[in-house]
Design an enzyme around this catalytic site. Structure first.
Site, PDB file in Angstrom:
ATOM      1  N   GLU A 134      -5.682  -8.127  -1.347  1.00  0.00           N
ATOM      2  CA  GLU A 134      -6.417  -7.912  -0.101  1.00  0.00           C
ATOM      3  C   GLU A 134      -7.833  -7.483  -0.431  1.00  0.00           C
ATOM      4  O   GLU A 134      -8.032  -6.644  -1.320  1.00  0.00           O
ATOM      5  CB  GLU A 134      -5.791  -6.807   0.762  1.00  0.00           C
ATOM      6  CG  GLU A 134      -4.487  -7.158   1.398  1.00  0.00           C
ATOM      7  CD  GLU A 134      -3.968  -6.068   2.333  1.00  0.00           C
ATOM      8  OE1 GLU A 134      -4.785  -5.370   2.961  1.00  0.00           O
ATOM      9  OE2 GLU A 134      -2.744  -5.940   2.418  1.00  0.00           O
ATOM     10  N   GLU A 192       0.831  -1.221   0.000  1.00  0.00           N
ATOM     11  CA  GLU A 192       0.000   0.000   0.000  1.00  0.00           C
ATOM     12  C   GLU A 192       0.859   1.262   0.000  1.00  0.00           C
ATOM     13  O   GLU A 192       0.678   2.161   0.832  1.00  0.00           O
ATOM     14  CB  GLU A 192      -0.965  -0.011   1.187  1.00  0.00           C
ATOM     15  CG  GLU A 192      -1.999  -1.105   1.061  1.00  0.00           C
ATOM     16  CD  GLU A 192      -3.116  -1.012   2.091  1.00  0.00           C
ATOM     17  OE1 GLU A 192      -2.893  -0.457   3.170  1.00  0.00           O
ATOM     18  OE2 GLU A 192      -4.220  -1.523   1.806  1.00  0.00           O
TER      19      GLU A 192
END
Ligand code: BG6
Length: 483
Positions: free
Chosen positions: A379, A181
């Site tokens: 995810e 991320e």
């Protein structure tokens, strides 16, 4: 009406689950491991942010120290994953197990051996590991001694770590990601994500945004070099970026709102432009000029970025955002703490995350149109309070619904829109420590772990209803979504 029929995906599609080392391994001081950022982050909650303490203090609680004891229990946990039908498992390598302080020249053999054993055990269970190199767990020593990623020395330390991992594990791991991320650091608020991502502790005279752009640039260089090194070691290796995809919608059709949302998307996702296309977008160069930001970028750096573009885009998807212009014109300012508004069409999780399965398909198409790379959903999931009921089970129908809607949306993106998708690994398919709050009770798992926020409990693993549902989905390769 509920659609129960999905699309059958190809046999080579990867169906998995995803975790990160610091959120489940525990064993924070075993076998020579050093102290990571996660080891000095205290427990928090929805309303009380986690704090980073400079040292480990006796009167504080540090949930990542124990995780769910996966470090010792992985053989039996992997059996459960295999029972669920997973053919891949995303985890990370804790940098501090390999280089405890981050700046050593020789790796810690005990750490390498641990991951070698773990990956072997995965393969024994028919599961291929998918690995993130840096998932919010850099050595804390690099924060204190070097100022985190604002320091270019970290490029050398990271690429050494990456090289050691590629050399040792290239026969066991094909799919890699560099920084988890990486784009979440555009959202500055104390103490993370700027610290979690980049190890930045700001001084009073720091401009956080300029510091973030410089740190991110150094990470881009490290990532690009890692891609090049991986391909030199083994041309079969695939190294991806990892971005958090939260599409940002305009609240209304008012042109200013549309422009605001478009600019916000450009800002939040320029990371993908650099990693997938190998260059900075012009708007950002103009933005730096207007703000007198001096980002240290050389011609050699530009060459490095071009020659080290990623092989695929890994991404997380949990929710979408909405924004409105509020009187602003076309100057790009986007601040997630102030510029996000409620989307009246969406429901929220108990932690305020807007639930939006359509946004997954939207985001996939947005990235595909822009970056033209294979994608990997690494995810996706629903954090909720689960109840262990008197029958000793967890009836998490809300989670099944969430997965049903998102998997269906993903399948439409693949089959109808033609997106090249490598796989799908729902987040925290086994309950683990929440990254943002440090809670155990914010559960994502299809496997319940009997443990509370303080680490108390039997640690017993219990299959939730969602376990059996996902098992059926995988067995039908995505076709049977009924519940
Ligand atoms: C992502 C992270 O932000 O979302 C994970 O990559 C994290 O590490 C996951 O756990 C869910 O967030 P949280 O804060 O609910 O654990």
């Amino acid at each position: 009406m509920k659609e129960t029929k999905g699309y059958q995906l190809t046999d080579d599609f990867l169906w998995g689950g995803a975790v990160a080392a610091h959120q489940l391994e525990g064993a924070w001081q075993e076998d020579g491991k050093g102290v990571s950022i996660a080891d000095v982050m205290t427990a928090g909650s929805k309303d009380h942010p986690r704090i980073v303490t400079d040292t480990v203090q006796d009167d504080q609680v540090y949930p990542n120290h124990w995780g769910i004891d996966f470090y010792h229990q992985y053989p039996s946990d992997l059996k459960l994953f295999a029972d669920m039908g997973l053919n891949c498992f995303r985890t990370s390598i804790a940098w501090t197990r390999i280089f405890p302080n981050g700046d050593e020249t020789k790796p810690n053999e005990a750490g390498l051996k641990y991951y070698e054993d773990l990956f072997n055990e995965c393969h024994k269970n028919g599961i291929q590991p998918v690995v993130t190199l840096s998932h919010f767990e850099m050595p804390y020593h690099l924060v204190k001694e070097y100022g985190g990623w604002r320091n270019k020395k970290l490029i050398e330390f990271f690429t050494r770590f990456a090289k050691v991992c590629f050399e040792r594990f290239h026969n066991q791991v094909k799919y890699w990601m560099t920084f988890n991320e990486i784009n979440n650091q555009t959202n500055w608020h104390d103490p993370h994500p700027l610290l979690q991502n980049s190890g930045l502790i700001l001084e009073d005279d720091d401009n956080w945004e300029e510091a973030m752009f410089q740190a991110a640039h150094n990470e881009f260089l490290a990532s690009a070099q890692a891609v090049t090194i991986a391909h030199q070691i083994d041309d079969q290796l695939q190294v991806g970026a990892m971005v958090a995809m939260c599409p940002i919608y305009p609240l209304t059709a008012k042109p200013e709102d549309i422009l605001k949302a478009q600019r916000a998307m450009e800002y939040r996702y320029y990371f993908g432009d650099v990693q997938a296309l190998g260059e900075y977008p012009q708007w950002l160069l103009n933005y730096w000029k207007r703000h007198d930001y001096e980002i240290d970028i050389t011609d050699e750096d530009r060459q490095t970025l071009k020659s080290g573009v990623v092989d695929y885009i890994g991404f997380s998807y949990y929710m979408s955002f909405a924004t409105e212009a509020k009187g602003q014109t076309n100057e790009l300012t986007f601040d997630e703490d102030h510029d996000l508004v409620n989307n009246p069409y969406l429901e929220k999780s108990d932690w305020g995350w807007q639930i939006d399965p359509v946004g997954l398909r939207y985001g996939m198409n947005w990235m595909n149109d822009r970056w033209h790379k294979p994608q990997f959903i690494v995810e996706n999931g629903f954090g909720a309070y689960d109840q262990l009921t008197d029958d000793g089970q967890v009836h998490d129908d809300y989670r099944i619904k969430y997965f049903h809607d998102h998997i269906l949306s993903m399948e439409k993106a693949v089959v109808e829109d033609g997106i090249d998708l490598i796989g799908y690994t729902p987040w925290g398919h086994i309950d683990l420590i929440s990254a943002s709050t440090g809670e155990m009770k914010k559960r994502y798992g299809m496997i319940y772990v009997d443990q509370d926020d303080l680490g108390h409990g039997s640690g017993r693993r219990i299959k939730k209803d969602s376990f059996f549902w996902y098992q059926k989905v995988i067995a039908s390769r995505g076709k049977d979504l009924s519940y």
